[in-house]
Design a protein around this motif. Sequence first.
Motif, PDB file in Angstrom:
ATOM      1  N   ARG A  91      10.376-131.141  41.830  1.00 34.49           N
ATOM      2  CA  ARG A  91      11.498-130.423  42.201  1.00 34.49           C
ATOM      3  C   ARG A  91      12.853-131.057  42.532  1.00 34.49           C
ATOM      4  O   ARG A  91      13.787-130.857  42.027  1.00 34.49           O
ATOM      5  CB  ARG A  91      11.151-129.173  42.991  1.00 34.49           C
ATOM      6  N   PHE A  92      12.648-132.170  43.421  1.00 31.38           N
ATOM      7  CA  PHE A  92      13.574-132.910  43.968  1.00 31.38           C
ATOM      8  C   PHE A  92      14.124-133.720  42.736  1.00 31.38           C
ATOM      9  O   PHE A  92      15.165-133.873  42.714  1.00 31.38           O
ATOM     10  CB  PHE A  92      13.010-133.832  44.922  1.00 31.38           C
ATOM     11  N   LYS A  93      13.252-134.277  41.689  1.00 34.90           N
ATOM     12  CA  LYS A  93      13.602-134.852  40.743  1.00 34.90           C
ATOM     13  C   LYS A  93      14.610-134.342  39.695  1.00 34.90           C
ATOM     14  O   LYS A  93      15.707-134.709  39.424  1.00 34.90           O
ATOM     15  CB  LYS A  93      12.478-135.420  39.892  1.00 34.90           C
ATOM     16  N   ILE A  94      14.330-132.989  39.389  1.00 31.59           N
ATOM     17  CA  ILE A  94      15.232-132.160  38.635  1.00 31.59           C
ATOM     18  C   ILE A  94      16.539-132.086  38.950  1.00 31.59           C
ATOM     19  O   ILE A  94      17.602-132.126  38.557  1.00 31.59           O
ATOM     20  CB  ILE A  94      14.393-130.948  38.226  1.00 31.59           C
ATOM     21  N   LYS A  95      16.456-131.588  40.538  1.00 34.67           N
ATOM     22  CA  LYS A  95      17.897-131.409  41.356  1.00 34.67           C
ATOM     23  C   LYS A  95      18.542-132.553  41.376  1.00 34.67           C
ATOM     24  O   LYS A  95      19.844-132.642  40.676  1.00 34.67           O
ATOM     25  CB  LYS A  95      17.717-130.922  42.412  1.00 34.67           C
ATOM     26  N   ILE A  96      18.001-133.507  41.657  1.00 36.50           N
ATOM     27  CA  ILE A  96      18.996-135.009  41.847  1.00 36.50           C
ATOM     28  C   ILE A  96      19.259-135.458  40.433  1.00 36.50           C
ATOM     29  O   ILE A  96      20.550-135.867  40.123  1.00 36.50           O
ATOM     30  CB  ILE A  96      18.113-136.001  42.465  1.00 36.50           C
ATOM     31  N   THR A  97      18.342-135.413  39.349  1.00 42.03           N
ATOM     32  CA  THR A  97      18.735-136.018  38.035  1.00 42.03           C
ATOM     33  C   THR A  97      19.818-135.356  37.259  1.00 42.03           C
ATOM     34  O   THR A  97      20.739-135.744  36.688  1.00 42.03           O
ATOM     35  CB  THR A  97      17.343-136.266  37.112  1.00 42.03           C
ATOM     36  N   ASN A  98      19.771-134.043  37.470  1.00 46.23           N
ATOM     37  CA  ASN A  98      20.715-133.330  36.694  1.00 46.23           C
ATOM     38  C   ASN A  98      22.250-133.617  37.391  1.00 46.23           C
ATOM     39  O   ASN A  98      23.065-133.522  36.798  1.00 46.23           O
ATOM     40  CB  ASN A  98      20.475-131.757  36.934  1.00 46.23           C
ATOM     41  N   GLU A  99      22.229-133.513  38.861  1.00 47.48           N
ATOM     42  CA  GLU A  99      23.480-133.848  39.467  1.00 47.48           C
ATOM     43  C   GLU A  99      23.888-135.313  39.052  1.00 47.48           C
ATOM     44  O   GLU A  99      25.197-135.414  38.548  1.00 47.48           O
ATOM     45  CB  GLU A  99      23.176-133.871  41.000  1.00 47.48           C
ATOM     46  N   ILE A 100      23.087-136.197  39.194  1.00 46.73           N
ATOM     47  CA  ILE A 100      23.683-137.467  38.460  1.00 46.73           C
ATOM     48  C   ILE A 100      24.096-137.620  37.124  1.00 46.73           C
ATOM     49  O   ILE A 100      25.031-138.028  36.769  1.00 46.73           O
ATOM     50  CB  ILE A 100      22.437-138.598  38.677  1.00 46.73           C
ATOM     51  N   GLY A 101      23.288-137.053  36.374  1.00 48.66           N
ATOM     52  CA  GLY A 101      23.564-137.050  34.820  1.00 48.66           C
ATOM     53  C   GLY A 101      25.014-136.207  34.530  1.00 48.66           C
ATOM     54  O   GLY A 101      26.039-136.553  33.953  1.00 48.66           O
ATOM     55  N   GLN A 102      25.274-135.125  35.457  1.00 44.87           N
ATOM     56  CA  GLN A 102      26.544-134.381  35.255  1.00 44.87           C
ATOM     57  C   GLN A 102      27.692-135.146  35.615  1.00 44.87           C
ATOM     58  O   GLN A 102      28.798-135.057  35.164  1.00 44.87           O
ATOM     59  CB  GLN A 102      26.304-133.013  35.752  1.00 44.87           C
ATOM     60  N   ASN A 103      27.514-135.745  36.890  1.00 37.64           N
ATOM     61  CA  ASN A 103      28.452-136.431  37.463  1.00 37.64           C
ATOM     62  C   ASN A 103      29.108-137.836  36.476  1.00 37.64           C
ATOM     63  O   ASN A 103      30.085-138.009  36.583  1.00 37.64           O
ATOM     64  CB  ASN A 103      27.964-137.120  38.967  1.00 37.64           C
ATOM     65  N   ILE A 104      28.021-138.343  35.869  1.00 38.48           N
ATOM     66  CA  ILE A 104      28.210-139.459  34.771  1.00 38.48           C
ATOM     67  C   ILE A 104      28.999-138.912  33.650  1.00 38.48           C
ATOM     68  O   ILE A 104      29.925-139.524  33.214  1.00 38.48           O
ATOM     69  CB  ILE A 104      26.780-140.052  34.668  1.00 38.48           C
ATOM     70  N   ILE A 105      28.495-137.737  33.295  1.00 36.26           N
ATOM     71  CA  ILE A 105      29.199-137.088  32.024  1.00 36.26           C
ATOM     72  C   ILE A 105      30.472-136.855  32.513  1.00 36.26           C
ATOM     73  O   ILE A 105      31.482-137.231  31.627  1.00 36.26           O
ATOM     74  CB  ILE A 105      28.402-135.708  31.651  1.00 36.26           C
ATOM     75  N   HIS A 106      31.059-136.101  33.524  1.00 30.27           N
ATOM     76  CA  HIS A 106      32.206-135.924  34.182  1.00 30.27           C
ATOM     77  C   HIS A 106      33.134-137.221  34.167  1.00 30.27           C
ATOM     78  O   HIS A 106      34.313-137.120  33.758  1.00 30.27           O
ATOM     79  CB  HIS A 106      32.307-135.427  35.450  1.00 30.27           C
ATOM     80  N   LYS A 107      32.492-138.277  34.577  1.00 34.36           N
ATOM     81  CA  LYS A 107      33.356-139.512  34.904  1.00 34.36           C
ATOM     82  C   LYS A 107      33.658-140.229  33.395  1.00 34.36           C
ATOM     83  O   LYS A 107      34.777-140.391  33.185  1.00 34.36           O
ATOM     84  CB  LYS A 107      32.498-140.718  35.458  1.00 34.36           C
ATOM     85  N   LEU A 108      32.617-140.100  32.366  1.00 34.76           N
ATOM     86  CA  LEU A 108      32.836-140.618  31.044  1.00 34.76           C
ATOM     87  C   LEU A 108      33.984-139.607  30.374  1.00 34.76           C
ATOM     88  O   LEU A 108      34.884-140.226  29.890  1.00 34.76           O
ATOM     89  CB  LEU A 108      31.418-140.486  30.124  1.00 34.76           C
ATOM     90  N   ARG A 109      34.107-138.303  30.451  1.00 28.72           N
ATOM     91  CA  ARG A 109      34.914-137.425  29.975  1.00 28.72           C
ATOM     92  C   ARG A 109      36.354-137.464  30.643  1.00 28.72           C
ATOM     93  O   ARG A 109      37.433-137.677  29.819  1.00 28.72           O
ATOM     94  CB  ARG A 109      34.421-135.907  30.017  1.00 28.72           C
TER      95      ARG A 109
END
Length: 595
Positions: A91-109
């Motif tokens: 559960r911890f992994k799903i929460k953190i990895t999704n936050e990290i992934g979307q933050n990186i996507i936001h920065k790329l975009r």
Amino acid sequence: MARNKYDVDEVLEDRFDVNQLKRLAGYIRPYRKQMAAVIFMMLTASALAMLIPRFLMTVMDECIPQKDMKTIGLYSLFTFLIALYVSVSLRFKIKITNEIGQNIIHKLRYDIFAHLQELPFSYYDTRPHGKIQVRVVNYVNSLSDLLSNGIINTITDLCNLVFILFFMLWINVRLTLICLCGLPVLVLVVVLIKKKQRVAWQIQSNKQSNLNAYLAESINGIRVTQSFTRESRNTDIFNQLSRGYRESWMRAVKFNFLMGPSVDIISTVTTAFIYVLGIQWMLGGDGGITVGVLVAFTAYISRFWNPINTLANFYNSLLTAISYLERIFETIDEEVQVKDVEGAMEMPLIEGKIQFRDVVFGYEDGQIILDHIDFTANQGESFAIVGPTGAGKTTIVNLISRFYNVGSGAVYIDDVDISKVTIRSLRSQMGIMMQDSFIFSGSIMDNIRYGNMEASDEDVIRAARTVCAHDFIMKMDSGYQTQVNERGSRLSAGQRQLISFARALLADPKILILDEATSSIDTETEIVLQRGLKELLKGRTSFIIAHRLSTIQNADCIMYVDRGKILERGTHEELLALKGEYSNLYLSQFDFLKK
């Protein structure tokens, strides 16, 4: 991105540049602490989970024969606690990895969009806008799963393989070696399809880009399409592009789907061999293999191939992402041709003197649009530029705003070379109205305020009154709060121009550039508008491009431009007396109006 259109594929790279992944790592680096915490939790959870088959072997070989219920209960408790920890970690992994992934996507975009804001007009003039949009939206979105789960899953699965091999070797070395015999076959499959798979995904991204480009073009040109009854033909073109996209997609995923079945087949075959040999050795009493050993080992086999399957899927995702990364970074790396030079200064408060000193310019190498242009516009003067289509009129005013860099020579404002000042400080002191009266989605009030975000409602209304837009705005449903669609489809061409006019004037500029500002305004409105502008233009240096010569007769100077040169200049009366090109143009319009 090379010059092309919707039915031309973009150029494919022959080799993948590993530096693309290094650049992607730069976006991941700020989140390394959170990723390390997730990896630590997942590794400890995996290491503990590896004990469960070992518990099962001990229970079957020792506790059950000895009827040791106390030890069985203890192992059951340990198994429950391990399963609980694994669930919390997941559960911890799903929460953190999704936050990290979307933050990186936001920065790329953000990076690609911010870079697009700085690219010159020439970039957008030479490529379909749909192919630009697909990079900002679709391509970046396609990296989401890779960044959210792929990287962490890969690291933890690699470590899981080490844990699993340790426990497998601990239980039985011979059975472990049999299990490992399938790995060379899997490596061979990967090597055989790797290059074809990457090229297939590059082709798929091209077809997706083509389809998006044509879709954007068709939507923007829907009025022309329906006016010329081109619906059927356009649908055929769209169908052809869509079919190309579908075929390229099917070919690309075909290579992806080779990986999963390959892993399943290899794992099934090796498991079958282990069952056959293991049972033979167990029945023959060879190798110390018991029922518990065989059951525990087969449990580890499934755990051994699961991470390999995950790694194979990650490999597929990586090859897919690589084709998108190349396009994303290609856009970010597009050279900003018009940018602040090193040490650029802020433009001082503009007074309004403008000079072109021996300016030569062409949009492409070897092309000359302006050929040694020289003139001086003093503060407060109004300059009109006339001439045939393609003569270079709009180019002159674009160079004043520094939308392009001059080839040679220089443009000065108040004796300051504008190439040495920051672009923001220069353009913020200008009012510019282009031929394309672009209206943004939102209210009319917001569209006018776009020229000066700090302006009050009263300032907006005052600008609208000056350009004679107030009356028609007040007749609309909600007045200045009326919502208009993208490109102002609810407004007439003349209304769009008046709103754009008000937007330019609201900036209260010292230099005002009007490029065909009244081309879509009716004659009656134009007469009223000219009276309002006469007071407004006092004290401002203005450049007016107009094909309707009645609108520029009162200009302080009229320049007739053709073939990249200023052929004539002077007041309206002086040019008529010259009986040259301007006079011919004026008389031809006058005769046409008389008819």
